[in-house]
Design a protein around this motif. Structure first.
Motif, PDB file in Angstrom:
ATOM      1  N   MET A 129      41.177   6.405  12.226  1.00  0.00           N
ATOM      2  CA  MET A 129      40.826   7.984  13.305  1.00  0.00           C
ATOM      3  C   MET A 129      40.200   7.015  14.266  1.00  0.00           C
ATOM      4  SD  MET A 129      43.081  11.528  12.906  1.00  0.00           S
ATOM      5  CE  MET A 129      41.817  11.748  11.033  1.00  0.00           C
ATOM      6  N   LEU A 130      38.957   6.962  14.218  1.00  0.00           N
ATOM      7  CA  LEU A 130      37.545   7.055  14.794  1.00  0.00           C
ATOM      8  C   LEU A 130      37.613   5.760  15.124  1.00  0.00           C
ATOM      9  CD1 LEU A 130      34.871   8.800  12.233  1.00  0.00           C
ATOM     10  CD2 LEU A 130      35.327   8.962  15.037  1.00  0.00           C
ATOM     11  N   ILE A 131      38.838   4.610  14.530  1.00  0.00           N
ATOM     12  CA  ILE A 131      38.812   2.705  15.306  1.00  0.00           C
ATOM     13  C   ILE A 131      39.665   3.280  16.420  1.00  0.00           C
ATOM     14  CG2 ILE A 131      39.213   1.302  14.388  1.00  0.00           C
ATOM     15  CD1 ILE A 131      38.283   1.118  12.359  1.00  0.00           C
ATOM     16  N   THR A 132      40.519   4.048  16.446  1.00  0.00           N
ATOM     17  CA  THR A 132      41.877   3.625  17.563  1.00  0.00           C
ATOM     18  C   THR A 132      41.190   4.884  18.314  1.00  0.00           C
ATOM     19  OG1 THR A 132      42.992   5.391  16.450  1.00  0.00           O
ATOM     20  CG2 THR A 132      43.292   2.860  15.160  1.00  0.00           C
ATOM     21  N   ALA A 178      21.753  13.628  22.669  1.00  0.00           N
ATOM     22  CA  ALA A 178      21.848  15.368  21.708  1.00  0.00           C
ATOM     23  C   ALA A 178      23.109  14.486  20.220  1.00  0.00           C
ATOM     24  CB  ALA A 178      22.511  16.468  22.463  1.00  0.00           C
ATOM     25  N   ALA A 179      24.232  14.247  21.114  1.00  0.00           N
ATOM     26  CA  ALA A 179      25.203  13.949  20.437  1.00  0.00           C
ATOM     27  C   ALA A 179      24.651  13.080  18.425  1.00  0.00           C
ATOM     28  CB  ALA A 179      26.224  13.945  20.606  1.00  0.00           C
ATOM     29  N   LEU A 180      23.635  11.712  19.066  1.00  0.00           N
ATOM     30  CA  LEU A 180      23.306  10.990  19.035  1.00  0.00           C
ATOM     31  C   LEU A 180      22.044  11.481  17.344  1.00  0.00           C
ATOM     32  CD1 LEU A 180      23.260   8.165  17.896  1.00  0.00           C
ATOM     33  CD2 LEU A 180      20.935   7.735  19.554  1.00  0.00           C
ATOM     34  N   PHE A 181      22.087  12.730  17.933  1.00  0.00           N
ATOM     35  CA  PHE A 181      20.530  12.529  16.874  1.00  0.00           C
ATOM     36  C   PHE A 181      21.513  13.825  16.089  1.00  0.00           C
ATOM     37  CE2 PHE A 181      17.317  10.419  19.634  1.00  0.00           C
ATOM     38  CZ  PHE A 181      16.413  10.071  18.592  1.00  0.00           C
ATOM     39  N   VAL A 182      22.167  14.427  16.309  1.00  0.00           N
ATOM     40  CA  VAL A 182      22.662  15.894  15.646  1.00  0.00           C
ATOM     41  C   VAL A 182      23.899  14.709  14.908  1.00  0.00           C
ATOM     42  CG1 VAL A 182      25.317  17.204  15.587  1.00  0.00           C
ATOM     43  CG2 VAL A 182      23.220  17.518  17.803  1.00  0.00           C
ATOM     44  N   PHE A 183      24.390  13.273  14.632  1.00  0.00           N
ATOM     45  CA  PHE A 183      24.993  12.599  14.019  1.00  0.00           C
ATOM     46  C   PHE A 183      23.664  12.037  12.690  1.00  0.00           C
ATOM     47  CE2 PHE A 183      28.001  11.057  17.284  1.00  0.00           C
ATOM     48  CZ  PHE A 183      28.961  12.376  17.230  1.00  0.00           C
ATOM     49  N   ARG A 194      38.409   6.598  19.186  1.00  0.00           N
ATOM     50  CA  ARG A 194      36.765   6.572  19.187  1.00  0.00           C
ATOM     51  C   ARG A 194      36.752   8.422  19.601  1.00  0.00           C
ATOM     52  NH1 ARG A 194      35.302   4.018  24.739  1.00  0.00           N
ATOM     53  NH2 ARG A 194      37.233   5.051  24.922  1.00  0.00           N
ATOM     54  N   PHE A 195      35.848   8.899  20.475  1.00  0.00           N
ATOM     55  CA  PHE A 195      35.851   9.945  20.201  1.00  0.00           C
ATOM     56  C   PHE A 195      36.777  10.918  19.971  1.00  0.00           C
ATOM     57  CE2 PHE A 195      31.969   7.895  21.214  1.00  0.00           C
ATOM     58  CZ  PHE A 195      31.764   8.018  20.985  1.00  0.00           C
ATOM     59  N   LEU A 196      37.711  10.999  20.545  1.00  0.00           N
ATOM     60  CA  LEU A 196      38.925  11.671  21.158  1.00  0.00           C
ATOM     61  C   LEU A 196      39.510  11.754  19.654  1.00  0.00           C
ATOM     62  CD1 LEU A 196      40.594  13.368  22.672  1.00  0.00           C
ATOM     63  CD2 LEU A 196      43.097  11.562  22.867  1.00  0.00           C
ATOM     64  N   ALA A 197      38.876  11.216  18.735  1.00  0.00           N
ATOM     65  CA  ALA A 197      39.538  11.153  16.920  1.00  0.00           C
ATOM     66  C   ALA A 197      38.523  12.568  16.095  1.00  0.00           C
ATOM     67  CB  ALA A 197      39.707  10.338  15.962  1.00  0.00           C
ATOM     68  N   VAL A 198      37.188  12.579  16.786  1.00  0.00           N
ATOM     69  CA  VAL A 198      36.955  13.929  15.909  1.00  0.00           C
ATOM     70  C   VAL A 198      37.672  14.934  16.306  1.00  0.00           C
ATOM     71  CG1 VAL A 198      34.374  15.582  16.254  1.00  0.00           C
ATOM     72  CG2 VAL A 198      34.414  12.775  16.852  1.00  0.00           C
ATOM     73  N   PRO A 199      37.578  15.761  17.254  1.00  0.00           N
ATOM     74  CA  PRO A 199      38.535  17.035  16.938  1.00  0.00           C
ATOM     75  C   PRO A 199      39.899  17.381  16.070  1.00  0.00           C
ATOM     76  CG  PRO A 199      38.183  16.544  19.074  1.00  0.00           C
ATOM     77  CD  PRO A 199      38.027  15.583  18.539  1.00  0.00           C
ATOM     78  N   ILE A 216      33.640  12.790  25.323  1.00  0.00           N
ATOM     79  CA  ILE A 216      34.532  12.458  25.813  1.00  0.00           C
ATOM     80  C   ILE A 216      35.181  12.479  26.861  1.00  0.00           C
ATOM     81  CG2 ILE A 216      37.046  13.400  25.645  1.00  0.00           C
ATOM     82  CD1 ILE A 216      36.869  14.706  23.119  1.00  0.00           C
ATOM     83  N   LEU A 217      34.272  13.452  27.906  1.00  0.00           N
ATOM     84  CA  LEU A 217      34.325  13.662  29.084  1.00  0.00           C
ATOM     85  C   LEU A 217      33.650  12.068  29.970  1.00  0.00           C
ATOM     86  CD1 LEU A 217      32.942  16.922  29.062  1.00  0.00           C
ATOM     87  CD2 LEU A 217      35.120  16.172  30.022  1.00  0.00           C
ATOM     88  N   LEU A 218      32.385  11.593  29.102  1.00  0.00           N
ATOM     89  CA  LEU A 218      31.908  10.742  29.251  1.00  0.00           C
ATOM     90  C   LEU A 218      32.583   9.162  29.492  1.00  0.00           C
ATOM     91  CD1 LEU A 218      28.471  10.901  28.125  1.00  0.00           C
ATOM     92  CD2 LEU A 218      28.680  10.935  30.065  1.00  0.00           C
ATOM     93  N   TYR A 219      33.349   8.875  27.853  1.00  0.00           N
ATOM     94  CA  TYR A 219      33.582   7.812  27.251  1.00  0.00           C
ATOM     95  C   TYR A 219      35.363   7.799  27.378  1.00  0.00           C
ATOM     96  CZ  TYR A 219      29.229   6.788  25.769  1.00  0.00           C
ATOM     97  OH  TYR A 219      27.940   6.417  25.268  1.00  0.00           O
TER      98      TYR A 219
END
Length: 243
Positions: free
Chosen positions: A214-217, A32-37, A219-224, A152-155
């Motif tokens: 931030m995304l590189i360092t 779901a996240a992939l297709f939202v992106f 990952r998904f924790l960077a989004v918030p 974040i939960l998954l990765y």
């Protein structure tokens, strides 16, 4: 034919949102996240294409909001529904809205995000002041924020983070904060490029570069953190016709 290109990109956003909705309902939140992106990618470029081709239209504006209502309004509401349900059951449940678990009323609280998104988009369509900036958090930014939580939960697999994210009080509070930010009076800069000049788009370029780092360092924790960075940068930098 060029006048149809932006609307075609908008329809690709809508299609991506439809696919994301199916995966969110089935609790395949990663897909779901992939297709939202993907949908938000098309959402960014449909407006850019309309400006570059000089084919902006009222139909395009309305179609864009209708597509955003699915991709960035309905899907994050379903995702919050699933997260609240996981907070109650203590695990990752597959199935149609928790078909394999007992249904309660609490998860429906997540659809406040969908309602707030609809109200925000309706106001946007009749507000002539939101051309080079936004008033309130844009629905795509809010959607990215909500969709980052299951990733974040998954990765990241951090017990402390998992405990926070799957806390029902945290999720309920986040839902209310999300609804408030969507319809707040906070003025935020728009990622709309009328040209590629650094002077005219300094804030946008610096924001994009900082977000990429931030995304590189992180990952998904960077989004918030990126969403928070976006709000703070908008508050600190005066908004004018170039920012």
């Amino acid at each position: 034919m060029k006048r149809y290109i932006p609307n075609f990109l908008t329809l690709l956003n809508l299609f991506s949102g439809c696919v994301a909705t199916v995966f969110a309902v089935l609790n395949h939140l990663e897909l779901a996240a992939l297709f939202v992106f993907i949908g938000i990618f098309f959402d960014f470029f449909d407006g850019l294409a309309a400006r570059l081709l000089n084919v902006q239209s009222e139909v395009g504006v309305q179609l864009d909001s209708l597509a955003d209502m699915i991709t960035s309004g309905l899907v994050p509401g379903i995702v919050m529904f699933q997260l609240l349900q996981m907070a109650e059951t203590g695990g990752w449940n597959l199935g149609f809205f928790g078909h394999e678990t007992e249904m309660t009323l609490l998860p429906f609280f997540g659809f406040i995000i969908t309602l707030a998104s609809a109200y925000r988009l309706a106001k946007f369509n009749v507000d002539e002041n939101q051309v080079s900036s936004f008033i309130g958090l844009p629905t795509p930014a809010n959607s990215l924020f909500i969709l980052s939580l299951p990733l974040i939960l998954l990765y990241h697999n951090n017990n402390e983070l998992n405990g926070i994210i799957l806390n029902q009080w945290f999720l309920m509070g986040l839902t209310l904060v999300s609804a408030y930010l969507l319809n707040s009076r906070i003025k935020l800069f728009a990622l709309k490029f009328d040209n590629w000049s650094f002077k005219d788009n300094a804030v946008r370029y610096l924001f994009l570069i900082g977000s990429l780092v931030m995304l590189i360092t992180l990952r998904f924790l960077a989004v918030p953190l990126i969403v928070l960075f976006y709000i703070l940068a908008s508050l600190l930098v005066p908004q004018n016709k170039n920012n």
